[in-house]
Design an enzyme around this catalytic site. Structure first.
Site, mmCIF file in Angstrom:
data_model
loop_
_atom_site.group_PDB
_atom_site.id
_atom_site.type_symbol
_atom_site.label_atom_id
_atom_site.label_comp_id
_atom_site.label_asym_id
_atom_site.label_seq_id
_atom_site.Cartn_x
_atom_site.Cartn_y
_atom_site.Cartn_z
ATOM 1 N N PRO A 95 -3.613 -6.478 -5.525
ATOM 2 C CA PRO A 95 -3.144 -5.234 -4.926
ATOM 3 C C PRO A 95 -3.489 -5.198 -3.442
ATOM 4 C CG PRO A 95 -5.194 -4.844 -6.081
ATOM 5 C CD PRO A 95 -4.850 -6.293 -6.297
ATOM 6 N N CYS A 140 10.365 1.469 1.903
ATOM 7 C CA CYS A 140 11.285 0.373 2.233
ATOM 8 C C CYS A 140 12.734 0.840 2.247
ATOM 9 C CB CYS A 140 11.098 -0.791 1.268
ATOM 10 S SG CYS A 140 11.357 -0.365 -0.459
ATOM 11 N N GLU A 192 12.243 -3.181 11.103
ATOM 12 C CA GLU A 192 11.871 -2.028 10.299
ATOM 13 C C GLU A 192 10.732 -1.287 11.002
ATOM 14 O OE1 GLU A 192 11.293 -1.364 5.552
ATOM 15 O OE2 GLU A 192 10.107 -2.969 6.439
ATOM 16 N N TRP A 194 0.796 -1.229 0.000
ATOM 17 C CA TRP A 194 0.000 0.000 0.000
ATOM 18 C C TRP A 194 0.827 1.276 0.000
ATOM 19 C CZ3 TRP A 194 1.794 2.452 4.239
ATOM 20 C CH2 TRP A 194 2.274 1.675 5.287
ATOM 21 N N ASN A 195 2.140 1.194 0.266
ATOM 22 C CA ASN A 195 2.887 2.439 0.477
ATOM 23 C C ASN A 195 3.166 3.204 -0.812
ATOM 24 O OD1 ASN A 195 4.639 0.255 -0.108
ATOM 25 N ND2 ASN A 195 6.390 1.360 0.705
ATOM 26 N N GLY A 236 6.918 -6.551 0.079
ATOM 27 C CA GLY A 236 6.247 -6.513 1.364
ATOM 28 C C GLY A 236 7.196 -6.875 2.491
ATOM 29 N N SER A 237 6.647 -7.415 3.563
ATOM 30 C CA SER A 237 7.445 -7.682 4.758
ATOM 31 C C SER A 237 8.274 -8.956 4.594
ATOM 32 C CB SER A 237 6.527 -7.844 5.968
ATOM 33 O OG SER A 237 5.810 -9.072 5.898
ATOM 34 N N GLU A 279 11.022 -8.335 -2.888
ATOM 35 C CA GLU A 279 11.641 -7.159 -2.266
ATOM 36 C C GLU A 279 11.005 -7.004 -0.906
ATOM 37 O OE1 GLU A 279 12.177 -4.116 -0.518
ATOM 38 O OE2 GLU A 279 10.920 -3.060 -1.962
ATOM 39 N N LEU A 280 11.818 -7.192 0.163
ATOM 40 C CA LEU A 280 11.251 -7.415 1.486
ATOM 41 C C LEU A 280 11.642 -6.364 2.520
ATOM 42 C CD1 LEU A 280 11.746 -11.296 1.631
ATOM 43 C CD2 LEU A 280 9.832 -9.979 0.701
#
Length: 483
Positions: A175, A281, A380, A150-151, A227-228, A247-248
């Site tokens: 999404p 991120c 994070e 969502w960012n 995401g995470s 991509e975490l």
């Protein structure tokens, strides 16, 4: 009337039927903006089936024909930039000017993906057999599952969608349920551009339901996810040996040497820490500063933080908007409480001020005394928090940067480029910015986590994304079939 966002399969919205709808609220005002229909597992099956048919059509197209369609998407997004940016700011919470910048970057990504694939080449390799020729060609994976956060609801999906389509894949996309209005805009542009029906299918829903059903589907050929680390690990376990681009995220550090212009560094850190309310991120979260200039830099960045104007996303005077969601805000609360309990000090900010329509407004925060035992060091934070810690030797700075399990991006700021580069060579991060903060990134460059860290697998950015979302196929042919 409240807008309803449907499941979209094979180029058309699906009738709602008895599916549940989830409300979409503005982080700025709390008002309901839309209702998002919640996909079922049957929807995922139908979307994958539609993508399978489209994958055959896409693979049969020339790369240059796909490039024309990909560029057309970028043109359509550009033509609707104002409307998309307002909806994006409304549902995500970032200031309108940041949303406008995000849409402009997304347009560039669509256009650059088109140009990259338009000029792609294949290879003829030397053969040990004079009677045989070796040709290496690029092929799509087939059906690509894409799950996005969502960012950055325009640029992060565009990274996968533009590259995946350019490479010839059909896509099933989940999404974020927090920012689905932007997803509908992108989908509409893809359909209008003229891609074969089913080239992109949108299955809105929750990660543990729709996302899990999608990434574990047996017909999915490859997966793209941002995401995470926890969710990325779960996806990797569910996907098995399928190709993945993950991509975490990271708890990124910027090292500040003692020869810098402190005022200039504070100005640079203002955006590196507080852009998008720190929900990036690649945000700088840890500032590892030489002890000689610690106090001066804390004072300078505090001045920068207090000059920011917290407010609603659509207010033109706003320079930092609300957070997107309560779990993110609660995590920041938890990290700050933990840090203070262990001896850290909040210099400015650190609270959710009253007087706003929602509880998602968070003051820009400067924290000193960060130590490795604190949550804000190990995890994070993903919020508008600048956390300071000091070092005396360059070796100590390196140890502090590398002292946890994430390794996405880092920066070293110093006038002595040789010294800064010597430090940078030792940092375990996928991207090292020498002479800039950790957050700096150019969309066409490779971006991803360092091996052995929990910040991801593979590289996003320009041709690197296209290469990751395709595969190589080797043909060994009789020599007489070649020139």
């Amino acid at each position: 009337m409240i807008r309803e966002l449907p499941v979209m399969i094979n180029g058309a919205p699906c009738p709602r039927g008895n599916r549940e709808a989830i409300p979409v609220h503005s982080p700025s005002t709390g008002e309901q903006l839309a209702r998002m229909v919640r996909s079922t597992t049957d929807d995922v099956d139908q979307a994958v089936d539609a993508a399978g048919r489209a994958a055959t059509a896409l693979a049969s197209m020339t790369a240059r024909a796909r490039a024309d369609l990909v560029r057309r998407v970028g043109d359509l997004v550009a033509g609707r930039a104002g409307v998309i940016a307002r909806d994006l700011a409304g549902e995500q919470g970032k200031p309108l000017r940041e949303a406008e910048g995000e849409i402009a970057t997304a347009v560039t990504m669509w256009h650059e993906a088109a140009e990259i694939v338009r000029h792609s080449t294949e290879e003829i390799l030397p053969s040990d057999d004079a009677e045989r020729r070796v040709v290496v060609v690029r092929r799509p994976h087939g059906i690509l599952a894409v799950v996005t956060p969502w960012n950055f609801p325009a640029t992060i999906p565009t990274e996968y969608l533009s590259a995946g389509l350019a490479a010839g894949n059909a896509i099933v996309w989940k999404p974020s349920e927090l920012t689905p209005i932007t997803a509908v805009h992108l989908y509409d542009c893809i359909v209008e551009a003229g891609f074969p029906p089913g080239s992109v299918n949108v299955v809105p829903g929750l990660g543990h339901e729709t996302g899990a059903a999608l990434v574990s589907h047996p017909w999915i050929s490859a997966i793209g996810f941002t995401g995470s680390p926890q969710t990325g690990d779960a996806i990797a376990r569910a996907a098995g040996a399928k190709p993945m681009l993950l991509e975490l995220g990271g708890n990124n550090a910027t090292v500040v040497l003692d020869d810098v212009d402190v005022a200039a560094v504070a100005e640079r850190l203002r955006s590196a820490v507080f852009a998008n309310a720190g929900q990036i991120c690649s945000s700088t979260e840890r500032i590892i500063v030489h002890h000689r200039i610690h106090d001066e830099l804390v004072d300078a960045l505090t001045d920068q933080a207090t000059s920011l104007r917290l407010g609603p996303s659509l207010d033109p005077e706003t320079s930092i908007g609300p957070l997107n969601n309560e779990p993110t805000a609660a995590k920041i609360d938890r990290h700050l409480d933990d840090a203070v309990a262990k001896g850290a000090r909040i210099i400015t900010g650190g609270t959710r001020p009253g007087g706003w329509p929602t509880r998602l407004y968070y003051e820009p925060t400067v924290l000193t005394g960060l130590t490795p035992d604190m949550l804000a060091f190990r995890e994070e934070t993903f919020g508008p928090v600048a956390a300071f810690m000091t070092f005396e030797s360059d070796d100590e700075a390196v140890e502090l940067v590398n002292g946890h399990g994430l390794g996405l991006i880092t920066g070293v700021l110093g006038q002595d480029t040789g010294r800064a580069l010597a430090i940078g060579r030792r940092l375990k991060a996928g991207v090292v910015n020498v002479g800039d903060a950790a957050t700096a990134w150019q969309p066409h460059t490779p971006f991803g986590g360092y091996s052995g860290r929990a910040s991801g697998v593979g590289r996003l950015g320009g041709r690197y994304t296209i290469e990751a979302l395709g595969q190589l196929q080797t043909f060994v042919l009789p020599a007489h079939t070649m020139p």
